[in-house]
Design an enzyme around this catalytic site. Structure first.
Site, mmCIF file in Angstrom:
data_model
loop_
_atom_site.group_PDB
_atom_site.id
_atom_site.type_symbol
_atom_site.label_atom_id
_atom_site.label_comp_id
_atom_site.label_asym_id
_atom_site.label_seq_id
_atom_site.Cartn_x
_atom_site.Cartn_y
_atom_site.Cartn_z
ATOM 1 N N HIS A 94 0.731 -1.324 -0.126
ATOM 2 C CA HIS A 94 0.090 0.031 -0.047
ATOM 3 C C HIS A 94 0.852 1.295 -0.083
ATOM 4 O O HIS A 94 2.114 1.372 0.245
ATOM 5 C CB HIS A 94 -0.822 -0.112 1.208
ATOM 6 N N GLU B 94 1.256 3.814 2.050
ATOM 7 C CA GLU B 94 1.852 3.933 3.198
ATOM 8 C C GLU B 94 2.985 3.151 3.134
ATOM 9 O O GLU B 94 4.276 3.596 3.754
ATOM 10 C CB GLU B 94 0.908 3.770 4.566
ATOM 11 N N TRP C 288 -10.442 12.962 -37.451
ATOM 12 C CA TRP C 288 -10.666 13.008 -35.925
ATOM 13 C C TRP C 288 -11.493 14.093 -35.695
ATOM 14 O O TRP C 288 -10.918 15.128 -36.207
ATOM 15 C CB TRP C 288 -9.335 12.926 -35.297
ATOM 16 N N THR D 228 -20.112 0.592 -32.807
ATOM 17 C CA THR D 228 -18.512 1.261 -33.069
ATOM 18 C C THR D 228 -17.657 0.407 -33.263
ATOM 19 O O THR D 228 -16.612 0.799 -33.944
ATOM 20 C CB THR D 228 -18.371 1.735 -31.392
ATOM 21 N N ASP E 30 -15.689 1.701 -36.661
ATOM 22 C CA ASP E 30 -14.334 2.123 -36.731
ATOM 23 C C ASP E 30 -13.493 0.997 -36.556
ATOM 24 O O ASP E 30 -12.468 1.299 -36.758
ATOM 25 C CB ASP E 30 -14.516 2.758 -35.392
ATOM 26 N N LEU F 85 -9.076 0.049 -28.942
ATOM 27 C CA LEU F 85 -9.879 0.178 -27.388
ATOM 28 C C LEU F 85 -8.611 0.106 -26.157
ATOM 29 O O LEU F 85 -9.029 -0.136 -25.236
ATOM 30 C CB LEU F 85 -10.847 -0.609 -27.156
ATOM 31 N N GLY G 256 -21.085 3.552 -29.023
ATOM 32 C CA GLY G 256 -21.629 4.812 -29.631
ATOM 33 C C GLY G 256 -22.991 5.480 -28.936
ATOM 34 O O GLY G 256 -23.344 5.215 -28.047
ATOM 35 N N LEU H 290 -24.653 5.042 -25.407
ATOM 36 C CA LEU H 290 -24.490 6.050 -24.300
ATOM 37 C C LEU H 290 -25.857 6.350 -24.060
ATOM 38 O O LEU H 290 -26.437 6.805 -22.972
ATOM 39 C CB LEU H 290 -23.868 7.298 -25.272
ATOM 40 N N SER I 206 -28.827 4.659 -23.859
ATOM 41 C CA SER I 206 -29.046 3.419 -23.066
ATOM 42 C C SER I 206 -28.562 3.812 -21.669
ATOM 43 O O SER I 206 -29.425 3.635 -20.653
ATOM 44 C CB SER I 206 -28.960 2.130 -23.496
#
Length: 361
Positions: free
Chosen positions: A47, A49, A167, A193, A197, A201, A293, A297, A299
């Site tokens: 961790h 610390e 883009w 998507t 495309d 990812l 896509g 989004l 939904s």
């Protein structure tokens, strides 16, 4: 120097690599000098610390510890941090936030105070909540924190009428979006998507190289239409196809390409997204980034599943009734019914704008 601010910066470096543990940063200070610092390592490793204490060594005695979340006081995959802090002789602890985990939730503070260590709580609390907003929701509900993200033109389009989408935003905005991927446990897109495309990812660095740690890539694909030749199968990391009516033949082809296939209940002819989020929570994914896509989004937002919205707006107007809108679905019947965002911030990112807000459900 603002030591808690430095601790928060360190915590940010751990995002996306620690789930289901929180991303924590720690700084040890003695006589006005930083003598040790660190951030949470992968599950089962040190961790924040402990990293700071190891770096400081004997200089940790009588030092002050600044940590973004209450130190743990229980034996998990690693020993309790409170015991190490006491043993090191730390004199004072400043923690931004108490840990709501039922195994901790004030117990770490109590144990430190009983050992004679002064504990101050609340310094930069809101910033600490933002860094660990996914962990805090997951701890409370068992469900992942969902961020809906998209890049669009000023008129809200994500592609032209011919489907061209590259883009819309500039390089700087795309790099920032990549940082969001790297900080997530899951990157999710819809089958539309993938077919339009053929995206990778993957989370990538500024030189466009894949990062060592990759989020799980989830494709919402009811009938398993994802091509076995899709580029995402050639990238490092794992792929999960979430479907509701995938034939054995298609499931076999997808598994052969390297994907895991998850069958879920159907809702309105598509994958039940609530069931999908619950399944991801059971896998201890705390942060999900939904990238599109428009149908997915729509939904996610329509079902009230999004906890946060991030939009990159480019100074371009695409126009046209047949251009692709950023958010699909049925939409609101009236402006009064439209989803509104709270705690909105706007930042210029290169030539584009980044708008961040939290749905006011």
């Amino acid at each position: 120097m603002d030591y808690m601010s430095r601790a928060l910066d360190l915590a940010g470096q751990a995002l996306g690599t620690t789930s289901p543990n929180p991303a924590v940063g720690a700084v040890l200070v003695k006589e006005g000098q930083v003598v040790g610092e660190g951030f949470t390592q992968a599950p089962g490793e040190a961790h924040a610390e402990i990293m700071a204490l190891h770096q400081a060594g004997e200089l940790a005695r009588s030092a002050t510890l600044y940590v973004t979340l209450e130190p743990c006081s229980h034996q998990g995959r690693t020993p309790p941090c409170t015991s190490a802090i006491v043993a090191a002789g730390v004199a004072e602890v400043h923690t931004a936030l108490l840990d709501p985990n039922p195994l901790i939730n004030g117990r770490g503070r109590k144990e430190l105070e009983e050992a004679g260590i002064s504990v101050a709580v609340g310094e930069r609390e809101e910033e600490a909540r933002q860094v660990n907003e996914a962990y805090l929701k997951f701890t409370r509900t068992g469900l992942p924190f969902v961020t809906a993200k998209y890049a669009a033109s000023l008129d809200g389009k994500i592609a032209t009428r011919t489907g061209d989408a590259r883009w819309i935003t500039g390089v700087t905005a795309r790099r920032r979006a990549n940082q969001l991927r790297a900080a997530s446990d899951v990157v999710m897109v819809g089958i539309g998507t993938v077919l339009a495309d053929d995206p990778l990812l993957t989370a990538r660095d500024d030189q466009d190289h894949p990062l060592p740690h990759q989020p799980l890539r989830v494709i919402v694909d009811s009938s398993g239409r994802t091509p076995a030749t899709a580029r995402l199968f050639q990238e490092p990391g794992q792929v999960l196809i979430a479907g509701s009516r995938i034939s054995p033949r298609r499931a076999g082809a997808l598994k052969g390409a390297g994907a895991e296939v998850l069958e879920l209940p159907a809702m309105d002819g598509s994958v039940d997204l609530r069931a999908l989020m619950a399944a991801l929570g059971q896998r201890q994914a705390t942060a999900v980034l939904v990238e599109g896509g428009g149908r997915l989004l729509g939904s996610v937002l329509g079902l009230g599943l999004a906890d946060k919205v991030v939009v990159f707006l480019a100074p371009v107007i695409i126009g046209g009734a047949e251009a692709v809108p950023a958010v699909g679905g049925v939409g609101s019947g009236t402006v009064g019914e439209a989803l509104r965002l709270a705690d909105v911030s706007v930042e210029q990112v290169g030539e584009d704008l980044m708008v961040v807000g939290y749905p006011a459900w």
